[in-house]
Design a protein around this motif. Sequence first.
Motif, PDB file in Angstrom:
ATOM      1  N   GLU A 125       0.837  -1.206   0.000  1.00 24.74           N
ATOM      2  CA  GLU A 125       0.000   0.000   0.000  1.00 24.74           C
ATOM      3  C   GLU A 125       0.874   1.259   0.000  1.00 24.74           C
ATOM      4  O   GLU A 125       0.523   2.259  -0.638  1.00 24.74           O
ATOM      5  CB  GLU A 125      -0.951  -0.012   1.203  1.00 24.74           C
ATOM      6  N   ARG A 150     -11.017   6.079   7.832  1.00 25.20           N
ATOM      7  CA  ARG A 150     -11.104   4.899   6.948  1.00 25.20           C
ATOM      8  C   ARG A 150     -11.767   3.720   7.646  1.00 25.20           C
ATOM      9  O   ARG A 150     -12.567   2.998   7.042  1.00 25.20           O
ATOM     10  CB  ARG A 150      -9.711   4.474   6.441  1.00 25.20           C
ATOM     11  N   GLU A 168     -15.365   2.036   6.657  1.00 24.18           N
ATOM     12  CA  GLU A 168     -15.412   0.631   6.262  1.00 24.18           C
ATOM     13  C   GLU A 168     -16.450  -0.136   7.094  1.00 24.18           C
ATOM     14  O   GLU A 168     -17.197  -0.958   6.563  1.00 24.18           O
ATOM     15  CB  GLU A 168     -14.021  -0.010   6.418  1.00 24.18           C
ATOM     16  N   LYS A 189     -19.852  -1.924   5.758  1.00 21.04           N
ATOM     17  CA  LYS A 189     -20.159  -3.328   6.044  1.00 21.04           C
ATOM     18  C   LYS A 189     -21.470  -3.480   6.814  1.00 21.04           C
ATOM     19  O   LYS A 189     -21.799  -4.566   7.291  1.00 21.04           O
ATOM     20  CB  LYS A 189     -19.007  -3.946   6.864  1.00 21.04           C
ATOM     21  N   GLN A 218      -1.796  -0.658   8.744  1.00 23.77           N
ATOM     22  CA  GLN A 218      -1.844  -0.129   7.380  1.00 23.77           C
ATOM     23  C   GLN A 218      -1.605   1.367   7.444  1.00 23.77           C
ATOM     24  O   GLN A 218      -1.731   1.970   8.515  1.00 23.77           O
ATOM     25  CB  GLN A 218      -3.203  -0.454   6.744  1.00 23.77           C
ATOM     26  N   PRO A 269      -9.338   5.312  -0.275  1.00 28.09           N
ATOM     27  CA  PRO A 269      -9.912   4.044   0.188  1.00 28.09           C
ATOM     28  C   PRO A 269      -8.867   2.936   0.089  1.00 28.09           C
ATOM     29  O   PRO A 269      -8.011   2.961  -0.798  1.00 28.09           O
ATOM     30  CB  PRO A 269     -11.054   3.776  -0.815  1.00 28.09           C
ATOM     31  N   VAL A 270      -8.898   2.002   1.022  1.00 24.89           N
ATOM     32  CA  VAL A 270      -7.985   0.854   0.959  1.00 24.89           C
ATOM     33  C   VAL A 270      -8.778  -0.441   1.079  1.00 24.89           C
ATOM     34  O   VAL A 270      -9.897  -0.442   1.598  1.00 24.89           O
ATOM     35  CB  VAL A 270      -6.909   0.887   2.073  1.00 24.89           C
ATOM     36  N   ASP A 271      -8.187  -1.514   0.594  1.00 23.31           N
ATOM     37  CA  ASP A 271      -8.823  -2.824   0.646  1.00 23.31           C
ATOM     38  C   ASP A 271      -8.614  -3.418   2.038  1.00 23.31           C
ATOM     39  O   ASP A 271      -7.542  -3.930   2.349  1.00 23.31           O
ATOM     40  CB  ASP A 271      -8.191  -3.715  -0.437  1.00 23.31           C
ATOM     41  N   PHE A 272      -9.640  -3.337   2.876  1.00 29.72           N
ATOM     42  CA  PHE A 272      -9.516  -3.832   4.252  1.00 29.72           C
ATOM     43  C   PHE A 272      -9.352  -5.345   4.325  1.00 29.72           C
ATOM     44  O   PHE A 272      -8.808  -5.855   5.302  1.00 29.72           O
ATOM     45  CB  PHE A 272     -10.725  -3.401   5.101  1.00 29.72           C
ATOM     46  N   SER A 273      -9.814  -6.054   3.306  1.00 28.08           N
ATOM     47  CA  SER A 273      -9.846  -7.523   3.417  1.00 28.08           C
ATOM     48  C   SER A 273      -8.452  -8.128   3.573  1.00 28.08           C
ATOM     49  O   SER A 273      -8.311  -9.225   4.090  1.00 28.08           O
ATOM     50  CB  SER A 273     -10.551  -8.134   2.205  1.00 28.08           C
ATOM     51  N   VAL A 274      -7.396  -7.399   3.151  1.00 26.31           N
ATOM     52  CA  VAL A 274      -6.032  -7.937   3.265  1.00 26.31           C
ATOM     53  C   VAL A 274      -5.232  -7.296   4.404  1.00 26.31           C
ATOM     54  O   VAL A 274      -4.082  -7.668   4.647  1.00 26.31           O
ATOM     55  CB  VAL A 274      -5.235  -7.769   1.938  1.00 26.31           C
ATOM     56  N   SER A 328     -11.684  -8.090   7.808  1.00 23.70           N
ATOM     57  CA  SER A 328     -10.451  -8.586   7.185  1.00 23.70           C
ATOM     58  C   SER A 328     -10.342 -10.100   7.304  1.00 23.70           C
ATOM     59  O   SER A 328     -10.822 -10.692   8.273  1.00 23.70           O
ATOM     60  CB  SER A 328      -9.239  -7.939   7.867  1.00 23.70           C
TER      61      SER A 328
END
Lengths: 254, 254
Positions: free
Chosen positions: A199, B14, B18, B22, B111, B118-123, B147
Motif C-alpha cells: 500500500e 477509513r 469501512e 459493512k 496499514q 480508500p484501501v482494501d480492508f480484506s487484506v 479482514s
Amino acid sequence: MKIIFLGSGNLATRLSLEMHRKGMRIGQVYSHTPENAERLAAQLGCPWTTVPEEVDTDADLYVFSLKDTVLADVIARIRPNNGLWVHTAGSMPMDVFSGYTADYGVMYPMQTFSKVRPVDFSVIPFFLEANTPENAGKLQQIAGALSGNVRFLSSDKRKSLHLAAVFACNFTNHIYALAVKILQGQEIPADVLLPLIDETAAKVHTMTPAEAQTGPAIRYDENVINKHLAMLDDPDMRSVYQLISQSIHKEAQI
Amino acid sequence: MKIIFLGSGNLATRLSLEMHRKGMRIGQVYSHTPENAERLAAQLGCPWTTVPEEVDTDADLYVFSLKDTVLADVIARIRPNNGLWVHTAGSMPMDVFSGYTADYGVMYPMQTFSKVRPVDFSVIPFFLEANTPENAGKLQQIAGALSGNVRFLSSDKRKSLHLAAVFACNFTNHIYALAVKILQGQEIPADVLLPLIDETAAKVHTMTPAEAQTGPAIRYDENVINKHLAMLDDPDMRSVYQLISQSIHKEAQI
C-alpha cells in the motif's frame, strides 16, 4: 544483428535473457569470472570468454553491463572498432567510449534486477543517449522492442536519475530489511509487513509522497518517537530512526 | 450493535467508513476539532460532539482512534462504563483502559491510512488483544467481518510491530519523497520512479530484503558512492545517504 554482452551480473543477466527471448541474437558473453560467463552463455546458448582481447570483432552491438570501476578498462582492452557500443550504467557518462570507437551510446534500464527473478521489461523506463542521430535511431529501435517506456536523457541528468533510483529502490529495500530485523527479534513472521509495503508503494501512484506521509514523525508525536528510540538497541538503527524522523518533520515545515 | 468512534483522523476515517460500509451502525463521532467531527459524522450519517462528557453512554462498542498523547485524557473524561472499549494504536498498551471500564481490548489494523484514499480492508492484518476470552471472541468477530487477516498479539509484541511498521511504511515513504526531490531539481517527472518502486515492493514477496538488495552500497562501489555524495548539496540528504549505505554494507558483511 549480432550482439555481444560484456558482463554477467544481475542487469546483464536479465537484459540479455530478455533480448534473447525477444529473438535478438546474442553471439558471445564476456565476463571476468568463468563460472558466471559460462552460466549466462549456457542460458543464452552462445560461446563465452574471460579475456577482453578475445571478444569477437564482428558484432553489430556491444552491450557493456560492468561495474563502473572496470568499465573503462574493458573498453580499452577489447579489439573491435566497429558496431555500436553502449553501456547500461546510470552513473557513467556516455563519453567513457570517446576515442575508442566511432558509434556509441547509453541504454539505461532503470530497474532493480536480480539474476533469479524475471521482471516485466515492457514497463521499465529506458533512458537512452547516443553520439549521433543515426545511433539514436538505432538505440530507439532496440530499446523500443523491449519496453514501451523509452526516452532520451543526457549523461548529466542520468546521474541525478540514478541517485534518485538508489534512494527509491536500494535504500527502500534496506529499510524493509531493518523492519524485518525488528520482527525477527519478536518472532513475528516478516510477511505481515507485505500489505503495508504494497500500500505504501501503491499510494504514491495517486498522491505525492509528501501527501501520503503518515506516522509519528509527521504528527511530531514525541511520545511515540521517544518510546521507539528507547526500543532500538542497535546504534545504527537508532541513528536511522532519528535522522529520518527529523527529516520527515523538517519537510513538513516547508 | 451501536458503535461510537472517538477520533476523526486518517485511521478513524477509513475504519469507521469501512465498518459503515459493512452495515455496522456508527451511532456517534467524537472529535476535538468541530470541522473534522462534522465532516466524518456527515459521511457516516450520525451525530457528533467535541465534548468527551457528551459521548453517548448506551453504545456496545467504543473505538478510540486518537493520538497517543490525548488517548488517556479522553478515556478518563467520557461517562459510559459499559460496552467494549478498544483502541486502534500500535504503540499503546491495552491496560491504558484498566480501571476505567470492565471490558476492553485493542484492534490494531496495520496499514497506512489517508482520509481521501480508500484501501482494501480484506487484506489488512489486524492485531487484536482483549482482557477476557469473551471480549477476545467479540473482537475476533468484529475484525473478522472486516479482514481475512486477523490474529492476537500482546501489547509488548505489538509495540515492536508498530516500530517495524514505521520503518516499512513511514520511512520508506519519506525515502520516496527524497528521491522525488532529487528529480525535481532536474525537471524529470516523478512518475518515472513508479516501476522501480513497484518492483522493489514486489520483490520482497518472493525473496528476503537481504537477498533482494542491489545497488552501489551492497557492491561497495566507492566510485559511485563518492560521486553520489558529491552531488548531494543538502546536508540531511547526504547524512541519510551515508548512514544507509554504511548500514547496507555492514549487513552484507554479517
